[in-house]
Design a protein around this motif. Structure first.
Motif, PDB file in Angstrom:
ATOM      1  N   GLY A  37       0.805  -1.213   0.000  1.00 54.39           N
ATOM      2  CA  GLY A  37       0.000   0.000   0.000  1.00 54.39           C
ATOM      3  C   GLY A  37       0.836   1.259   0.000  1.00 54.39           C
ATOM      4  N   GLU A  38       0.196   2.340   0.453  1.00 53.03           N
ATOM      5  CA  GLU A  38       0.798   3.660   0.388  1.00 53.03           C
ATOM      6  C   GLU A  38       0.460   4.444   1.640  1.00 53.03           C
ATOM      7  OE1 GLU A  38       0.596   6.338  -3.295  1.00 53.03           O
ATOM      8  OE2 GLU A  38      -1.002   7.100  -2.004  1.00 53.03           O
ATOM      9  N   ILE A  39       1.428   5.207   2.104  1.00 52.60           N
ATOM     10  CA  ILE A  39       1.184   6.174   3.169  1.00 52.60           C
ATOM     11  C   ILE A  39       1.064   7.523   2.471  1.00 52.60           C
ATOM     12  CG2 ILE A  39       2.067   7.296   5.244  1.00 52.60           C
ATOM     13  CD1 ILE A  39       3.693   4.722   5.771  1.00 52.60           C
ATOM     14  N   ASP A  40      -0.066   8.194   2.685  1.00 52.35           N
ATOM     15  CA  ASP A  40      -0.312   9.460   1.985  1.00 52.35           C
ATOM     16  C   ASP A  40       0.688  10.537   2.389  1.00 52.35           C
ATOM     17  OD1 ASP A  40      -2.529   8.430   0.585  1.00 52.35           O
ATOM     18  OD2 ASP A  40      -3.852   8.870   2.267  1.00 52.35           O
ATOM     19  N   VAL A  41       0.895  10.707   3.701  1.00 53.06           N
ATOM     20  CA  VAL A  41       1.817  11.740   4.188  1.00 53.06           C
ATOM     21  C   VAL A  41       2.575  11.185   5.395  1.00 53.06           C
ATOM     22  CG1 VAL A  41       2.046  14.073   5.138  1.00 53.06           C
ATOM     23  CG2 VAL A  41       0.236  13.592   3.469  1.00 53.06           C
ATOM     24  N   VAL A  42       3.884  11.342   5.372  1.00 58.77           N
ATOM     25  CA  VAL A  42       4.727  11.015   6.519  1.00 58.77           C
ATOM     26  C   VAL A  42       5.273  12.341   7.033  1.00 58.77           C
ATOM     27  CG1 VAL A  42       6.741   9.756   7.351  1.00 58.77           C
ATOM     28  CG2 VAL A  42       5.375   8.809   5.475  1.00 58.77           C
ATOM     29  N   ALA A  43       5.117  12.572   8.343  1.00 60.40           N
ATOM     30  CA  ALA A  43       5.524  13.854   8.913  1.00 60.40           C
ATOM     31  C   ALA A  43       6.172  13.658  10.271  1.00 60.40           C
ATOM     32  CB  ALA A  43       4.309  14.769   9.030  1.00 60.40           C
ATOM     33  N   ARG A  44       6.812  14.714  10.761  1.00 57.32           N
ATOM     34  CA  ARG A  44       7.327  14.754  12.128  1.00 57.32           C
ATOM     35  C   ARG A  44       6.526  15.785  12.894  1.00 57.32           C
ATOM     36  NH1 ARG A  44      12.483  12.258  13.505  1.00 57.32           N
ATOM     37  NH2 ARG A  44      12.049  13.150  15.540  1.00 57.32           N
ATOM     38  N   ASP A  45       6.082  15.394  14.076  1.00 57.60           N
ATOM     39  CA  ASP A  45       5.389  16.291  14.995  1.00 57.60           C
ATOM     40  C   ASP A  45       6.246  16.316  16.257  1.00 57.60           C
ATOM     41  OD1 ASP A  45       3.602  17.837  16.395  1.00 57.60           O
ATOM     42  OD2 ASP A  45       2.039  16.306  16.530  1.00 57.60           O
ATOM     43  N   GLY A  46       7.201  17.245  16.292  1.00 61.35           N
ATOM     44  CA  GLY A  46       8.188  17.233  17.372  1.00 61.35           C
ATOM     45  C   GLY A  46       9.052  15.998  17.233  1.00 61.35           C
ATOM     46  N   ASP A  47       9.060  15.161  18.279  1.00 57.86           N
ATOM     47  CA  ASP A  47       9.863  13.932  18.205  1.00 57.86           C
ATOM     48  C   ASP A  47       9.024  12.704  17.874  1.00 57.86           C
ATOM     49  OD1 ASP A  47       8.549  13.665  20.603  1.00 57.86           O
ATOM     50  OD2 ASP A  47      10.310  13.114  21.765  1.00 57.86           O
ATOM     51  N   VAL A  48       7.820  12.914  17.370  1.00 58.35           N
ATOM     52  CA  VAL A  48       6.912  11.826  16.984  1.00 58.35           C
ATOM     53  C   VAL A  48       6.875  11.715  15.464  1.00 58.35           C
ATOM     54  CG1 VAL A  48       4.529  10.975  17.066  1.00 58.35           C
ATOM     55  CG2 VAL A  48       5.488  12.190  19.031  1.00 58.35           C
ATOM     56  N   GLY A  95       8.204   8.004  19.392  1.00 54.66           N
ATOM     57  CA  GLY A  95       7.377   6.927  18.863  1.00 54.66           C
ATOM     58  C   GLY A  95       6.696   7.282  17.552  1.00 54.66           C
ATOM     59  N   VAL A  96       5.686   6.486  17.229  1.00 57.35           N
ATOM     60  CA  VAL A  96       4.974   6.609  15.954  1.00 57.35           C
ATOM     61  C   VAL A  96       3.487   6.759  16.240  1.00 57.35           C
ATOM     62  CG1 VAL A  96       4.452   5.458  13.763  1.00 57.35           C
ATOM     63  CG2 VAL A  96       6.687   5.138  14.835  1.00 57.35           C
ATOM     64  N   ARG A  97       2.852   7.594  15.445  1.00 57.73           N
ATOM     65  CA  ARG A  97       1.417   7.815  15.563  1.00 57.73           C
ATOM     66  C   ARG A  97       0.799   7.737  14.174  1.00 57.73           C
ATOM     67  NH1 ARG A  97       1.051  13.330  17.503  1.00 57.73           N
ATOM     68  NH2 ARG A  97       0.457  13.990  15.424  1.00 57.73           N
ATOM     69  N   ILE A  98      -0.400   7.175  14.094  1.00 58.22           N
ATOM     70  CA  ILE A  98      -1.131   7.145  12.829  1.00 58.22           C
ATOM     71  C   ILE A  98      -2.326   8.076  12.957  1.00 58.22           C
ATOM     72  CG2 ILE A  98      -2.425   5.729  11.202  1.00 58.22           C
ATOM     73  CD1 ILE A  98      -0.636   3.372  12.053  1.00 58.22           C
ATOM     74  N   ASP A  99      -2.392   9.055  12.052  1.00 61.67           N
ATOM     75  CA  ASP A  99      -3.450  10.065  12.061  1.00 61.67           C
ATOM     76  C   ASP A  99      -4.301   9.962  10.805  1.00 61.67           C
ATOM     77  OD1 ASP A  99      -2.099  10.982  14.300  1.00 61.67           O
ATOM     78  OD2 ASP A  99      -1.688  12.975  13.495  1.00 61.67           O
TER      79      ASP A  99
END
Length: 120
Positions: A37-48, A95-99
């Motif tokens: 599959g595909e991840i639409d957007v990968v981003a950093r939110d501070g250290d996440v 860590g990692v978060r999925i939004d």
């Protein structure tokens, strides 16, 4: 690009602007792994590290964008996150978060954007 693809691309552009305005740094767009599959957007939110699924809809029979996140879709997003981490050196300290970024395009007026943090 067909109309559906153009709608999705527009929604992703809106999502990226929203995430950037919220202080996130965009690392990648449309990161794909073969048939997984595909991840639409990968981003950093501070250290996440944030994996964002973007769903764009017009009002109608398909309902709210969040309705598109089924248990199978959430499982696939978690798998894609694992693959990203394997390729790019593991999880960051936060860590990692999925939004989910849901974009609804009414027939008139500006898009309505909802950012749901921490789907799974």
């Amino acid at each position: 690009m067909n109309a559906r693809g153009a709608l999705g691309r527009y929604g992703e552009d809106v999502a990226v602007r929203t995430l950037t305005a919220a202080g996130m740094r965009i690392l990648a767009r449309n990161w794909r792994v073969g048939r997984v599959g595909e991840i639409d957007v990968v981003a950093r939110d501070g250290d996440v590290l944030v994996m964002c699924e973007v769903k764009t809809r017009r009002p109608g029979p398909f309902g709210h964008p969040s309705a598109a996140i089924t248990a199978d879709k959430a499982k696939r997003l978690r798998r894609l996150a694992e693959l990203w981490l394997a390729e790019y050196g593991g999880p960051p300290p936060g860590g990692v978060r999925i939004d989910l970024v849901g974009v609804v395009l009414p027939s008139r007026g500006a898009a309505r954007v909802e950012h749901v943090r921490g789907l799974s």
